[in-house]
Scaffold this active site. Sequence first.
Site, short mmCIF file in Angstrom:
data_model
loop_
_atom_site.label_atom_id
_atom_site.label_comp_id
_atom_site.label_asym_id
_atom_site.label_seq_id
_atom_site.Cartn_x
_atom_site.Cartn_y
_atom_site.Cartn_z
N CYS A 59 -28.08 -42.73 8.45
CA CYS A 59 -29.08 -41.53 8.32
C CYS A 59 -29.04 -40.70 9.13
CB CYS A 59 -30.24 -42.72 9.77
SG CYS A 59 -31.03 -42.00 10.18
N CYS A 63 -29.86 -40.70 16.70
CA CYS A 63 -30.84 -40.89 17.92
C CYS A 63 -29.08 -41.74 18.47
CB CYS A 63 -31.91 -42.15 17.35
SG CYS A 63 -33.25 -41.77 16.53
N CYS A 66 -28.01 -45.33 17.88
CA CYS A 66 -28.04 -45.97 16.93
C CYS A 66 -27.25 -45.73 16.40
CB CYS A 66 -29.59 -45.55 15.91
SG CYS A 66 -29.34 -46.52 14.25
N CYS A 103 -39.77 -58.64 8.73
CA CYS A 103 -40.48 -57.41 8.87
C CYS A 103 -38.48 -56.10 7.74
CB CYS A 103 -40.04 -56.70 10.19
SG CYS A 103 -41.03 -57.64 11.18
N CYS A 134 -43.82 -55.99 8.07
CA CYS A 134 -44.10 -55.08 8.43
C CYS A 134 -42.93 -54.37 8.26
CB CYS A 134 -43.10 -55.40 9.85
SG CYS A 134 -42.79 -54.48 11.03
N CYS A 194 -46.72 -51.85 15.15
CA CYS A 194 -45.57 -52.50 16.40
C CYS A 194 -45.19 -51.08 16.73
CB CYS A 194 -44.62 -52.95 15.17
SG CYS A 194 -43.46 -53.78 16.09
N ARG A 266 -42.59 -58.57 22.64
CA ARG A 266 -41.46 -59.07 21.97
C ARG A 266 -39.79 -59.02 22.51
NH1 ARG A 266 -41.78 -56.98 16.10
NH2 ARG A 266 -42.74 -58.53 15.69
#
Length: 362
Positions: A59, A63, A66, A103, A134, A194, A266
């Site tokens: 990616c 972040c 991550c 998801c 999702c 979400c 959640r």
Amino acid sequence: MSNSSLGVVRHDWTKQEVQALFDLPFNDLLFQAQSVHRQNFDPNEVQVSTLLSIKTGACPEDCKYCPQSGHYNTGLEKEKLMQVQAVLDKAKQAKEKGSSRFCMGAAWKHPSDKDMPYVVEMVKGVKKLGLETCMTLGMLRDDQAQELSEAGLDYYNHNLDTSPDFYDKIITTRSYQDRLDTLQHVRDAGMKICSGGIIGMGERASDRIGLLVQLANLPQQPESVPINMLVKVKGTPLENVEDIDNFDFIRCIAVARILMPESHVRLSAGRESMSDEMQALTFMAGANSIFYGECLLTTPNPETHKDMQLFKRLGLRPEQRIEESDETQETVLENAIAKDQEAKNPMFYEASGSAAEASAKH
């Protein structure tokens, strides 16, 4: 805050009001949260979702939590977008094990136009299985959000991650406003949201307040609010950050429940490190949704049968979209436990091929 206002959906929360909630004695806070929870939900039902990584690694975002970021070396192997039928096979397995929502997450800054047709077919196929759908694919343009909505996507996940003040300490490759814009595109397209954040990234207590105020004061509160506890991954900049106190995390769950009374809160990443007793306290604090199975994108998660056994010990049951009797649901739960113990087949795509420790973004 007066008791008469408990359980009322508001979009004008102040940081001072939220600070006052965090300052309550622990038992008083949990009592208020559980009271709000019971006004809006069955206190013994938990919504169960399955999360699958449909495209892993490399990616371009930075972040700091991550392992899928291409900026860090965490030993995670890059994987191409999964084939549509492979995704549908995983969705069918998830439904058989009790999930009501499927998801799908892809490690993208945003989906490319060449990948959108495949993503759309995944949504349509999962919907045909009778599951809620999702996706989390990064930023969306308004036309992409509309295309996903027309395909039947129920929810789109796009976390705010943390407060506006702390955000640039965690991410520099997209702005806070970028995230808010994507959420607005999703709303405008008619989908549910979400959106939540990650606790334990070295933020201050005021940043946790800032995150929850941002979420609660959105024009329409998210239908689902994942509260993640950071999973520290070797190779990421946050691998040595100080652990958050368990009671501070549970307080975040409770305050989220009070601020967003009609949302599913959640219990997300970090559950593998939580004791059964801690998880029970989060359910008491108002958490009523979990991800189910052995991993979340690239992070460990409690094994499926352990979740089911904990549910049984606590007298909880999976939230059902079709009304069934308590006796029927208990039979389904017991059969699932027995079946899972007999055949321990992985329910999730192994993103790294080596079960590497990694941090979930959803």
